[in-house]
Design an enzyme around this catalytic site. Structure first.
Site, PDB file in Angstrom:
ATOM      1  N   GLY A   9       0.824  -1.224   0.000  1.00 22.14           N
ATOM      2  CA  GLY A   9       0.000   0.000   0.000  1.00 22.14           C
ATOM      3  C   GLY A   9       0.846   1.257   0.000  1.00 22.14           C
ATOM      4  N   ASP A  60       0.974  -7.490  -6.289  1.00 22.42           N
ATOM      5  CA  ASP A  60      -0.415  -7.361  -5.857  1.00 22.42           C
ATOM      6  C   ASP A  60      -0.649  -8.257  -4.642  1.00 22.42           C
ATOM      7  OD1 ASP A  60      -3.102  -6.305  -7.584  1.00 22.42           O
ATOM      8  OD2 ASP A  60      -3.460  -7.707  -5.922  1.00 22.42           O
ATOM      9  N   LEU A  82      -0.239  -2.207   4.759  1.00 24.38           N
ATOM     10  CA  LEU A  82      -1.167  -1.073   4.602  1.00 24.38           C
ATOM     11  C   LEU A  82      -2.090  -1.244   3.393  1.00 24.38           C
ATOM     12  CD1 LEU A  82       1.209   2.009   5.168  1.00 24.38           C
ATOM     13  CD2 LEU A  82       0.127   0.527   6.865  1.00 24.38           C
ATOM     14  N   THR A 129      -8.507  -1.338  12.065  1.00 26.08           N
ATOM     15  CA  THR A 129      -9.323  -0.118  11.930  1.00 26.08           C
ATOM     16  C   THR A 129     -10.467  -0.042  12.938  1.00 26.08           C
ATOM     17  OG1 THR A 129     -10.973   0.900  10.471  1.00 26.08           O
ATOM     18  CG2 THR A 129     -10.484  -1.385  10.044  1.00 26.08           C
ATOM     19  N   GLU A 131     -13.253   0.701  12.170  1.00 27.98           N
ATOM     20  CA  GLU A 131     -14.443   0.210  11.468  1.00 27.98           C
ATOM     21  C   GLU A 131     -14.785  -1.228  11.914  1.00 27.98           C
ATOM     22  OE1 GLU A 131     -16.238   2.301   9.490  1.00 27.98           O
ATOM     23  OE2 GLU A 131     -17.624   0.768   8.762  1.00 27.98           O
ATOM     24  N   TYR A 153     -16.110  -4.171   4.497  1.00 29.02           N
ATOM     25  CA  TYR A 153     -14.754  -3.697   4.812  1.00 29.02           C
ATOM     26  C   TYR A 153     -14.402  -4.037   6.257  1.00 29.02           C
ATOM     27  CZ  TYR A 153     -11.044  -0.422   6.129  1.00 29.02           C
ATOM     28  OH  TYR A 153      -9.882   0.117   6.628  1.00 29.02           O
ATOM     29  N   LYS A 157     -11.521  -6.663   7.646  1.00 23.45           N
ATOM     30  CA  LYS A 157     -10.439  -6.197   8.524  1.00 23.45           C
ATOM     31  C   LYS A 157     -10.467  -6.942   9.866  1.00 23.45           C
ATOM     32  CE  LYS A 157      -8.098  -2.859   6.406  1.00 23.45           C
ATOM     33  NZ  LYS A 157      -6.643  -2.743   6.365  1.00 23.45           N
TER      34      LYS A 157
HETATM   35  P1  NAP Z   1      -5.441   4.271   0.890  1.00 24.13           P
HETATM   36  O1  NAP Z   1      -4.970   5.674   0.694  1.00 24.13           O
HETATM   37  O2  NAP Z   1      -6.733   3.858   0.311  1.00 24.13           O
HETATM   38  O3  NAP Z   1      -4.284   3.310   0.346  1.00 24.13           O
HETATM   39  C1  NAP Z   1      -4.493   1.934   0.134  1.00 24.13           C
HETATM   40  C2  NAP Z   1      -3.289   1.376  -0.573  1.00 24.13           C
HETATM   41  O4  NAP Z   1      -3.511  -0.026  -0.852  1.00 24.13           O
HETATM   42  C3  NAP Z   1      -3.021   2.029  -1.952  1.00 24.13           C
HETATM   43  O5  NAP Z   1      -1.626   2.117  -2.120  1.00 24.13           O
HETATM   44  C4  NAP Z   1      -3.601   1.016  -2.920  1.00 24.13           C
HETATM   45  O6  NAP Z   1      -3.059   1.086  -4.201  1.00 24.13           O
HETATM   46  C5  NAP Z   1      -3.180  -0.261  -2.220  1.00 24.13           C
HETATM   47  N1  NAP Z   1      -3.880  -1.457  -2.714  1.00 24.13           N
HETATM   48  C6  NAP Z   1      -5.211  -1.633  -2.846  1.00 24.13           C
HETATM   49  N2  NAP Z   1      -5.468  -2.856  -3.356  1.00 24.13           N
HETATM   50  C7  NAP Z   1      -4.274  -3.450  -3.565  1.00 24.13           C
HETATM   51  C8  NAP Z   1      -3.879  -4.708  -4.079  1.00 24.13           C
HETATM   52  N3  NAP Z   1      -4.773  -5.582  -4.525  1.00 24.13           N
HETATM   53  N4  NAP Z   1      -2.556  -5.003  -4.139  1.00 24.13           N
HETATM   54  C9  NAP Z   1      -1.634  -4.103  -3.727  1.00 24.13           C
HETATM   55  N5  NAP Z   1      -1.941  -2.891  -3.236  1.00 24.13           N
HETATM   56  C10 NAP Z   1      -3.253  -2.565  -3.146  1.00 24.13           C
HETATM   57  O7  NAP Z   1      -5.478   3.913   2.457  1.00 24.13           O
HETATM   58  P2  NAP Z   1      -4.785   4.672   3.686  1.00 24.13           P
HETATM   59  O8  NAP Z   1      -5.720   5.722   4.175  1.00 24.13           O
HETATM   60  O9  NAP Z   1      -3.395   4.986   3.356  1.00 24.13           O
HETATM   61  O10 NAP Z   1      -4.834   3.513   4.777  1.00 24.13           O
HETATM   62  C11 NAP Z   1      -3.771   2.556   4.903  1.00 24.13           C
HETATM   63  C12 NAP Z   1      -4.315   1.300   5.550  1.00 24.13           C
HETATM   64  O11 NAP Z   1      -4.850   1.607   6.831  1.00 24.13           O
HETATM   65  C13 NAP Z   1      -5.431   0.620   4.788  1.00 24.13           C
HETATM   66  O12 NAP Z   1      -5.273  -0.779   4.982  1.00 24.13           O
HETATM   67  C14 NAP Z   1      -6.687   1.090   5.468  1.00 24.13           C
HETATM   68  O13 NAP Z   1      -7.717   0.128   5.322  1.00 24.13           O
HETATM   69  C15 NAP Z   1      -6.199   1.186   6.902  1.00 24.13           C
HETATM   70  N6  NAP Z   1      -6.848   2.193   7.734  1.00 24.13           N
HETATM   71  C16 NAP Z   1      -6.989   3.471   7.296  1.00 24.13           C
HETATM   72  C17 NAP Z   1      -7.552   4.425   8.126  1.00 24.13           C
HETATM   73  C18 NAP Z   1      -7.698   5.849   7.705  1.00 24.13           C
HETATM   74  O14 NAP Z   1      -8.476   6.582   8.341  1.00 24.13           O
HETATM   75  N7  NAP Z   1      -6.951   6.313   6.716  1.00 24.13           N
HETATM   76  C19 NAP Z   1      -7.972   4.055   9.429  1.00 24.13           C
HETATM   77  C20 NAP Z   1      -7.778   2.746   9.840  1.00 24.13           C
HETATM   78  C21 NAP Z   1      -7.201   1.816   9.008  1.00 24.13           C
HETATM   79  P3  NAP Z   1      -3.612   2.172  -5.291  1.00 24.13           P
HETATM   80  O15 NAP Z   1      -2.913   3.469  -4.946  1.00 24.13           O
HETATM   81  O16 NAP Z   1      -3.181   1.573  -6.583  1.00 24.13           O
HETATM   82  O17 NAP Z   1      -5.094   2.260  -5.112  1.00 24.13           O
HETATM   83  O1  F7E Z   2     -16.759   8.446   5.905  1.00 27.90           O
HETATM   84  C1  F7E Z   2     -20.080   9.907   6.172  1.00 27.90           C
HETATM   85  C2  F7E Z   2     -19.986   8.416   5.986  1.00 27.90           C
HETATM   86  O2  F7E Z   2     -15.621   7.551   3.894  1.00 27.90           O
HETATM   87  C3  F7E Z   2     -16.868   9.003   7.200  1.00 27.90           C
HETATM   88  C4  F7E Z   2     -11.487   4.750   5.871  1.00 27.90           C
HETATM   89  O3  F7E Z   2     -10.188   5.288   5.884  1.00 27.90           O
HETATM   90  O4  F7E Z   2     -11.906   5.436   8.125  1.00 27.90           O
HETATM   91  C5  F7E Z   2     -12.374   5.554   6.793  1.00 27.90           C
HETATM   92  O5  F7E Z   2     -13.692   5.051   6.696  1.00 27.90           O
HETATM   93  C6  F7E Z   2     -18.339   9.222   7.540  1.00 27.90           C
HETATM   94  C7  F7E Z   2     -19.226   8.013   7.249  1.00 27.90           C
HETATM   95  O6  F7E Z   2     -14.572   7.305   6.211  1.00 27.90           O
HETATM   96  C8  F7E Z   2     -20.272  11.314   2.836  1.00 27.90           C
HETATM   97  O7  F7E Z   2     -21.276   7.823   5.873  1.00 27.90           O
HETATM   98  C9  F7E Z   2     -21.319  11.564   4.721  1.00 27.90           C
HETATM   99  O8  F7E Z   2     -20.133   7.803   8.301  1.00 27.90           O
HETATM  100  O9  F7E Z   2     -14.578   9.491   5.147  1.00 27.90           O
HETATM  101  P1  F7E Z   2     -15.349   8.239   5.187  1.00 27.90           P
HETATM  102  P2  F7E Z   2     -14.982   5.945   6.940  1.00 27.90           P
HETATM  103  O10 F7E Z   2     -16.111   5.268   6.310  1.00 27.90           O
HETATM  104  O11 F7E Z   2     -15.121   6.266   8.390  1.00 27.90           O
HETATM  105  C10 F7E Z   2     -11.876   4.098   8.650  1.00 27.90           C
HETATM  106  C11 F7E Z   2     -11.319   4.170  10.046  1.00 27.90           C
HETATM  107  C12 F7E Z   2     -11.151   3.172   7.750  1.00 27.90           C
HETATM  108  O12 F7E Z   2     -10.526   2.216   8.187  1.00 27.90           O
HETATM  109  C13 F7E Z   2     -11.424   3.292   6.293  1.00 27.90           C
HETATM  110  O13 F7E Z   2     -10.401   2.651   5.526  1.00 27.90           O
HETATM  111  O14 F7E Z   2     -18.812  10.283   6.697  1.00 27.90           O
HETATM  112  N1  F7E Z   2     -20.337  10.640   4.919  1.00 27.90           N
HETATM  113  N2  F7E Z   2     -21.299  11.977   3.448  1.00 27.90           N
HETATM  114  C14 F7E Z   2     -19.659  10.479   3.767  1.00 27.90           C
HETATM  115  N3  F7E Z   2     -18.598   9.690   3.468  1.00 27.90           N
HETATM  116  C15 F7E Z   2     -18.109   9.759   2.198  1.00 27.90           C
HETATM  117  N4  F7E Z   2     -17.028   9.009   1.872  1.00 27.90           N
HETATM  118  N5  F7E Z   2     -18.686  10.559   1.241  1.00 27.90           N
HETATM  119  C16 F7E Z   2     -19.771  11.360   1.512  1.00 27.90           C
HETATM  120  O15 F7E Z   2     -20.283  12.048   0.638  1.00 27.90           O
END
Ligand code: NAP
Ligand code: F7E
Length: 348
Positions: A9, A60, A82, A129, A131, A153, A157
């Site tokens: 990632g 991948d 990631l 996460t 989530e 999702y 996870k």
């Molecule tokens: P992100 O921006 O969506 O990045 C996801 C990465 O995974 C990207 O580099 C994507 O590649 C790669 N990927 C997806 N499918 C793949 C595959 N089949 N093979 C290889 N690589 C693949 O996510 P992030 O916000 O950096 O989050 C990093 C990790 O933390 C994720 O696992 C996410 O679920 C987890 N997480 C995120 C949050 C948050 O709030 N950001 C919170 C809790 C947990 P592409 O660039 O090609 O799409």
């Molecule tokens: O939504 C509401 C939506 O897509 C946050 C990922 O990084 O964090 C992320 O997941 C909230 C939700 O993040 C829109 O319904 C309203 O309740 O920004 P989000 P997420 O779903 O919390 C967790 C921790 C991860 O692990 C995930 O990878 O906002 N919402 N209106 C919306 N959300 C989106 N995307 N778009 C809207 O228009």
């Protein structure tokens, strides 16, 4: 010899911040990037390409053979997993792919550590996460809280979280989970709600668009900055024993409140009126943009709602604070201003 980390990632938001922090600690970083038809999928990490300690390989998470070979050839000190199909709403549309990458992808990596006899060498970090938590009655969630996800999702996870613990307990692998709450930055993907609001608001003040369409405005999240949270990942994997940690700001805001913060920073006061799908936000005051007064700048569109949503997520990161001495340095207002200034420069 410097330590070696493999990051899956690498092209994602956290891939950049984590690589940058590891390189600053003189740790060699090998990132896995999947094949795309356009070359600009590396935009977030282009600034790191000239660092001699940084390299990217194409692969991948669905490909066990590739992962096994890469791990066998490099015998890394650390693997940070990631990579994920990380969009919660999209996981309802492509649940099988989500499970394959997020859940089975994790066991592919863990089993490559095991079968290559690297259990005593390679430490493994799993990007777990908030989530994974269920809908809860506004409790602050910690490592003991119940895990009852409400999205494909979250379920994928939870499998990855559990298999990480199972490999730790069965094979003595240093395998740990960071249970991270939402973390954002200027590099956040454009379809996550914070970046969508920031980009939309900047587009409105630059006369590029007239309104933003959103879904569940009542949703409440615990938002932090990705840089702080990637610092926590390193503390977790470098701790003296493998363990699981909640990482959160412990503070919450609704989507509606986040919208207000963004528009206020840009110099507009807004008011939400109406209910349900008819709710809108109207500009009530602005010296800077008087032509926007009384304009509807936010509307609700049902296409952005999920079949199920987590309405309230608030963390309790006391364990990480006490044991890892981790605490977030960037608050929500600093996060909002950094994101806005980035998009003000980006959007012409
Ligand atoms: P992100 O921006 O969506 O990045 C996801 C990465 O995974 C990207 O580099 C994507 O590649 C790669 N990927 C997806 N499918 C793949 C595959 N089949 N093979 C290889 N690589 C693949 O996510 P992030 O916000 O950096 O989050 C990093 C990790 O933390 C994720 O696992 C996410 O679920 C987890 N997480 C995120 C949050 C948050 O709030 N950001 C919170 C809790 C947990 P592409 O660039 O090609 O799409
Ligand atoms: O939504 C509401 C939506 O897509 C946050 C990922 O990084 O964090 C992320 O997941 C909230 C939700 O993040 C829109 O319904 C309203 O309740 O920004 P989000 P997420 O779903 O919390 C967790 C921790 C991860 O692990 C995930 O990878 O906002 N919402 N209106 C919306 N959300 C989106 N995307 N778009 C809207 O228009």
């Amino acid at each position: 010899m410097s330590k070696k980390a493999i990051i899956t990632g690498i092209t994602g938001q956290d891939g950049f911040y984590l690589s940058d922090l590891l390189l600053k600690q003189n740790i060699q970083v090998i990132g896995i990037k999947r094949r795309t038809s356009l070359i600009n999928s590396t935009a977030r990490i282009d600034s790191l390409i000239n660092n001699n300690n940084f390299s990217v390989v194409q692969g991948d998470l669905s490909d066990s053979f590739f992962l096994n070979n890469l791990i066998n050839q490099n015998k890394p000190d650390y693997i940070f997993n990631l990579a994920a199909m990380s969009h919660v709403k999209t996981s309802f549309d492509i649940p099988i792919h989500t499970g394959d990458i997020n859940a089975i992808g994790t066991i592919r990596l863990l089993d490559a550590i095991r079968t290559n006899n690297l259990s005593n060498k390679t430490r493994f970090y799993q990007a777990s996460t908030s989530e994974m938590f269920g809908n809860n009655s506004k409790k602050k969630l910690n490592e003991q809280s119940k895990l009852e996800p409400v999205s494909p999702y979250g379920a994928s996870k939870l499998y990855a979280y559990n298999i990480t613990k199972i490999y730790r307990q069965s094979y003595n692998i240093f395998a740990c989970n960071g249970i991270l709450f939402n973390h954002e930055s200027p590099l956040r993907g454009e379809t996550f709600v914070t970046r969508k609001i920031v980009r939309g608001a900047v587009s409105i003040v630059k006369n590029k668009s007239s309104f933003i369409e959103l879904g569940n405005l009542n949703s409440v999240r615990d938002w932090g900055h990705a840089k702080d949270y990637c610092e926590a990942m390193i503390k977790i994997i470098m701790y003296k024993k493998p363990d699981d940690f909640v990482i959160s700001s412990d503070k919450v805001f609704s989507v509606r409140e986040f919208c207000k913060k963004v528009f206020n920073y840009l110099g507009l006061e807004i008011k939400f009126v109406g209910k349900g799908l008819n709710e809108v936000a109207i500009v009530t005051k602005s010296e800077k943009y008087p032509h926007l007064i009384n304009k509807k700048i936010i509307k609700v569109n049902k296409k952005y709602f999920r079949p199920l949503d987590l309405n309230y997520l608030r963390g309790n990161s006391a364990k990480a604070k006490k044991i890892l001495k981790w605490k977030p340095k960037i608050n929500i207002d600093q996060l909002v201003s950094e994101m806005i200034n980035y998009d003000l420069d980006l959007i012409d």
